[in-house]
Write an enzyme that holds these catalytic residues in place. Structure first.
Site, mmCIF file in Angstrom:
data_model
loop_
_atom_site.group_PDB
_atom_site.id
_atom_site.type_symbol
_atom_site.label_atom_id
_atom_site.label_comp_id
_atom_site.label_asym_id
_atom_site.label_seq_id
_atom_site.Cartn_x
_atom_site.Cartn_y
_atom_site.Cartn_z
ATOM 1 N N ASP A 18 72.359 45.008 82.628
ATOM 2 C CA ASP A 18 71.539 44.184 83.504
ATOM 3 C C ASP A 18 70.320 43.704 82.717
ATOM 4 O O ASP A 18 69.556 44.507 82.191
ATOM 5 C CB ASP A 18 71.085 45.065 84.672
ATOM 6 C CG ASP A 18 70.541 44.251 85.819
ATOM 7 O OD1 ASP A 18 70.944 44.509 86.955
ATOM 8 O OD2 ASP A 18 69.713 43.360 85.566
ATOM 9 N N MET A 19 70.125 42.420 82.648
ATOM 10 C CA MET A 19 68.951 41.909 81.958
ATOM 11 C C MET A 19 67.702 42.292 82.756
ATOM 12 O O MET A 19 67.703 42.232 83.982
ATOM 13 C CB MET A 19 69.011 40.386 81.823
ATOM 14 C CG MET A 19 70.274 39.851 81.144
ATOM 15 S SD MET A 19 70.583 40.570 79.533
ATOM 16 C CE MET A 19 69.223 39.900 78.603
ATOM 17 N N TYR A 23 64.586 36.010 84.413
ATOM 18 C CA TYR A 23 63.899 34.714 84.362
ATOM 19 C C TYR A 23 62.544 34.833 83.664
ATOM 20 O O TYR A 23 62.120 33.939 82.934
ATOM 21 C CB TYR A 23 63.705 34.140 85.770
ATOM 22 C CG TYR A 23 64.983 33.741 86.479
ATOM 23 C CD1 TYR A 23 66.228 33.986 85.924
ATOM 24 C CD2 TYR A 23 64.933 33.107 87.722
ATOM 25 C CE1 TYR A 23 67.390 33.624 86.576
ATOM 26 C CE2 TYR A 23 66.098 32.730 88.380
ATOM 27 C CZ TYR A 23 67.319 33.005 87.808
ATOM 28 O OH TYR A 23 68.456 32.631 88.461
ATOM 29 N N ARG A 60 54.882 44.437 88.227
ATOM 30 C CA ARG A 60 55.385 45.345 89.254
ATOM 31 C C ARG A 60 54.476 46.558 89.381
ATOM 32 O O ARG A 60 54.322 47.121 90.462
ATOM 33 C CB ARG A 60 56.808 45.797 88.922
ATOM 34 C CG ARG A 60 57.812 44.664 89.037
ATOM 35 C CD ARG A 60 59.236 45.155 88.870
ATOM 36 N NE ARG A 60 60.096 44.057 88.446
ATOM 37 C CZ ARG A 60 61.424 44.100 88.431
ATOM 38 N NH1 ARG A 60 62.042 45.203 88.809
ATOM 39 N NH2 ARG A 60 62.122 43.062 88.026
ATOM 40 N N ASP A 112 72.804 37.231 85.188
ATOM 41 C CA ASP A 112 72.126 38.183 84.293
ATOM 42 C C ASP A 112 72.713 39.595 84.327
ATOM 43 O O ASP A 112 72.039 40.554 84.009
ATOM 44 C CB ASP A 112 70.641 38.251 84.641
ATOM 45 C CG ASP A 112 70.415 38.896 85.997
ATOM 46 O OD1 ASP A 112 71.378 38.989 86.768
ATOM 47 O OD2 ASP A 112 69.291 39.307 86.280
ATOM 48 N N GLU A 113 73.950 39.707 84.718
ATOM 49 C CA GLU A 113 74.564 41.030 84.834
ATOM 50 C C GLU A 113 75.980 41.008 84.298
ATOM 51 O O GLU A 113 76.695 40.029 84.500
ATOM 52 C CB GLU A 113 74.709 41.404 86.315
ATOM 53 C CG GLU A 113 73.554 42.058 86.970
ATOM 54 C CD GLU A 113 73.954 42.342 88.399
ATOM 55 O OE1 GLU A 113 74.258 43.496 88.693
ATOM 56 O OE2 GLU A 113 73.980 41.402 89.203
#
Length: 704
Positions: A18-19, A23, A60, A112-113
């Site tokens: 998973d990136m 974005y 985050r 992206d996965e």
DNA sequence: ACGGATGATACT
DNA sequence: TAGTATCAT
């Protein structure tokens, strides 16, 4: 009831990669000064600062979340860097990320996965270079997280991990996972080297566990799930965070069964779950509670559909057909470009165009999702797609209005508004090149004048991907010329050229068109046989004429560009080669498989498509009847389609269920694979049966 | 009636 | 099948 069931003989090695905040990384690569700063990507910003669609891990930490507004993000994290999604044709355009997502050599599950089935690669590695024999272990692998591994001292973590990875008396399955960890660590380093993007990964015995694991330690880390840790992992895992359970089903589990963690699910029998949620979902739930998921990794490399859409929330709702047409034109233009790119890059063509919309009717609070979606054969070319999309919309609008008993009194529209529009292209199949492997295989072995073989080969060799027709006939009838004018925009805040048409006249005119459609429908509803035969004639022509390859200007440009662009070299480390070997064979097999499985279908679709293009020149042909006719053609043709073979077709005089699996090994590899896809377990009918055969228990997977 | 754009898949 | 609904990121 409690029937002995195999525990989990799932010896596969599955990775989910998973990136990390993809974005954001794309924007940071473009603008390296943003690296390390709290960053988010927003689309649109006029309303409350736009909507966040990706948030960096720095941001985050300050409490910024995806799907917050730009303004809220600023509040939570004043230093946050907001980067806007590029806008083209008045709407957010994600091509940047789409293209970046195609970099590297990974299979692409979503933008992206990826899921990878590393079983073969891990087995090979275990035989040739088992971890225990590796003298110097890469630093990256040592940073793996191994669930269930006791780490007493953080300083010793790497040593503990190394011991686990290289443990000589580990179970075979654990050793395979360890190999998977090596391979994935190497893969992630390759990805970083080639794209500058970091990613996280999970390694486990199935997709579900790998997916859970990849999210557990982000960013830029990887997590391994040994079988022995599964029970403890799932016991307190929130049910709503499981894939597929984030929506209504998960909510129902909570409120109806009081299930809040995966562990809570264990107390329910499979029967109980089946009775409440159906046979497939019930079994699926029973299995995931135990960490069992037989879902296979799809080898698909390319998306199965393309779409372009935009919402028009609240006050921006479209209130005139003119404004709808404007936006449809924009959306179709984007879609058309992407279809051309797909054709150039992947040699595929799409066969179905679908329009979706959301609408409301004032005063009717419940009326806003019922706008029907409509589809039709897809004709290549921006203008044709635009025409067809508009016609689809008008048909949908007609249904929508009649469903709500709408009366057009006068020219005013105070009654409806369009809050979302999207066009998409699906049924994308490879442009036939060469010969279908099965047809070839059998025709080589059983050379006969059999009509089916003959026609398959002919069509495959000669069918044209698109045909430039001078006329603007479409399968749905002709778009009235007045609809092709530019119309004033309503209240979308967009300024385009004010046409010198009287607004009222326009609306009146269009209302008539819509009404016209309504009247036609009852009248053309039942196409006769004669009609269908007429429509089949162009199909014959297509077979006998020279191929007509038509690429538009942008296609040609893209082809040139592609030729000019050199391929990026990528070095192979010692470990990654296991993956490469695996991957290369997988992907080449996949290519053939796609061609094989779907190529046959092309002549049929082309037949109906081209048929509809030439003979019907009447002005307002009703769409529903067109679609009905197409269905009929398809129905007629599919009787002899190879597609139907796996269901047990007479034509081949074999019942798929009677084939002895062992004979498959005798066939050429590409055919083996094709047959195997047909032999894969099919989903059970969605009916709960009690006391049925024990064989149902041999299928712990494919729940949903 | 601002969680948008874009996909996939299962059901009917 | 075409159309709908659900789910995900």
């Amino acid at each position: 009831m409690p029937v002995a069931r195999r525990e989990t003989c799932d010896g596969r090695v599955i990775a989910h990669v998973d990136m990390d905040c993809f974005y954001v990384q794309v924007e940071q690569r473009k603008q390296p000064s943003l690296r390390g700063l709290p960053t988010a990507v927003v689309q649109y910003n006029s309303y409350k600062g736009g909507g966040l669609i990706a948030v960096s891990y720095e941001a985050r930490k300050s409490g910024v979340k995806r799907s917050m507004r730009g303004d809220e993000a600023k509040e939570a994290c004043p230093q946050i860097q907001l980067v806007q999604v590029p806008v083209a044709r008045g709407k957010a355009n994600l091509n940047t990320y789409r293209n970046a997502g195609s970099e590297g050599r990974c299979e692409r599950a979503s933008i992206d996965e990826v899921y990878l089935d590393l079983t073969d690669a891990a087995q090979t590695m275990l035989m040739e270079t088992p971890p225990e024999s590796v003298e110097h272990v890469q630093e990256e692998v040592l940073k793996s997280h191994v669930l269930g591994l006791q780490i007493e001292d953080e300083d010793d973590a790497k040593e503990e991990v190394r011991k686990w990875l290289c443990k000589s008396d580990a179970s075979y399955q654990d050793k395979l996972l360890a190999c998977g960890a090596f391979i994935v660590a190497d893969l992630r380093m390759q990805v970083l080297k080639e794209t500058e993007f970091t990613c996280s990964a999970g390694v486990a015995h199935n997709k579900m566990l790998a997916k859970l694991a990849s999210a557990m330690n982000k960013p830029a880390q990887q997590t391994v799930v040994p079988q022995s840790s599964v029970e403890g992992l799932l016991e307190y895992f929130p049910i709503k965070k499981m894939k597929q359970l984030g929506g209504k089903l998960g909510t129902s589990l909570q409120s109806d069964l009081g299930v809040n963690t995966v562990g809570d699910l264990l107390q329910f029998s499979e029967d109980k779950l089946q009775q409440r949620y159906g046979i497939n979902t019930g079994t699926w739930l029973w299995n995931i509670a135990r960490g069992i998921s037989g879902e296979e990794v799809e080898g698909r490399l390319l998306p199965k559909s393309h779409g372009s859409g935009k919402t028009f929330p609240g006050p921006q709702a479209l209130k005139t057909i003119g404004s709808v047409q404007h936006w449809l034109n924009e959306l179709c233009e984007e879609l058309s470009e992407r279809l051309d790119s797909d054709m150039d890059q992947n040699k595929r063509i799409a066969h179905t165009l679908t329009l979706h919309a959301r609408a409301y009717k004032t005063g009717d609070s419940d009326s806003h999702k019922k706008f029907p979606s409509k589809s039709c054969p897809l004709r290549y070319g921006t203008t044709k797609i635009q025409e067809d999309a508009l016609t689809l919309f008008l048909a949908g609008l007609r249904d929508f209005l009649s469903f709500y008993n709408f009366k057009t009194h006068g020219n005013e529209n105070n009654n409806w508004g369009i809050t979302a529009l999207s066009v998409s292209a699906s049924k994308i199949v490879p442009i036939p090149s060469g010969t279908h492997s099965i047809a070839k295989y059998f025709s080589e072995r059983f050379p006969s004048g059999s009509s089916s073989n003959q026609s398959v080969d002919d069509v495959i060799d000669e069918v044209a991907p698109s045909s430039p027709s001078a006329g603007s006939d479409n399968c749905l009838g002709v778009i009235p010329s007045e609809l092709q004018l530019e119309y004033p925009e309503e209240d979308t805040g967009v300024n385009h050229s004010k046409a010198c048409l009287d607004h009222q006249d326009l609306l009146c005119n269009l209302s008539e068109k819509v009404d016209g459609l309504t009247e036609e429908s009852s009248h053309v509803a039942l196409p006769g046989n004669e009609d269908r035969m007429t429509r089949n004639e162009p199909y014959r022509d297509l077979l006998s004429k020279e191929p007509r390859l038509a690429f538009n200007a942008s296609s040609l440009k893209a082809v040139e560009k592609k030729k000019a662009a050199g391929k990026k070299p990528h070095g192979n480390s010692s470990i990654i080669k296991f993956f490469n070997n695996y991957h290369n064979s997988q992907s080449s097999f996949e290519q053939k498989n796609v061609t094989n499985a779907q190529g046959v279908k092309i002549p049929l679709l082309h037949g109906s498509q081209s048929a509809s293009g030439s003979n019907l020149t009447s002005n307002q042909v009703e769409m529903a009847s067109e679609i009905h006719q197409l269905e009929e053609i398809d129905a007629n043709n599919s009787g002899c389609s190879i597609d139907t073979m796996p269901q047990g077709s007479q034509a081949w005089s074999y019942n798929i269920d009677e084939i002895d699996p062992s004979i498959i090994d005798e066939l050429p590899p590409e055919i083996q694979e094709e047959l195997r896809t047909w032999l894969r377990p099919r989903k059970r009918p969605n009916v709960v049966k009690r006391g049925s055969s024990i064989t149902q228990y041999f299928r712990p997977d494919k729940g949903r």
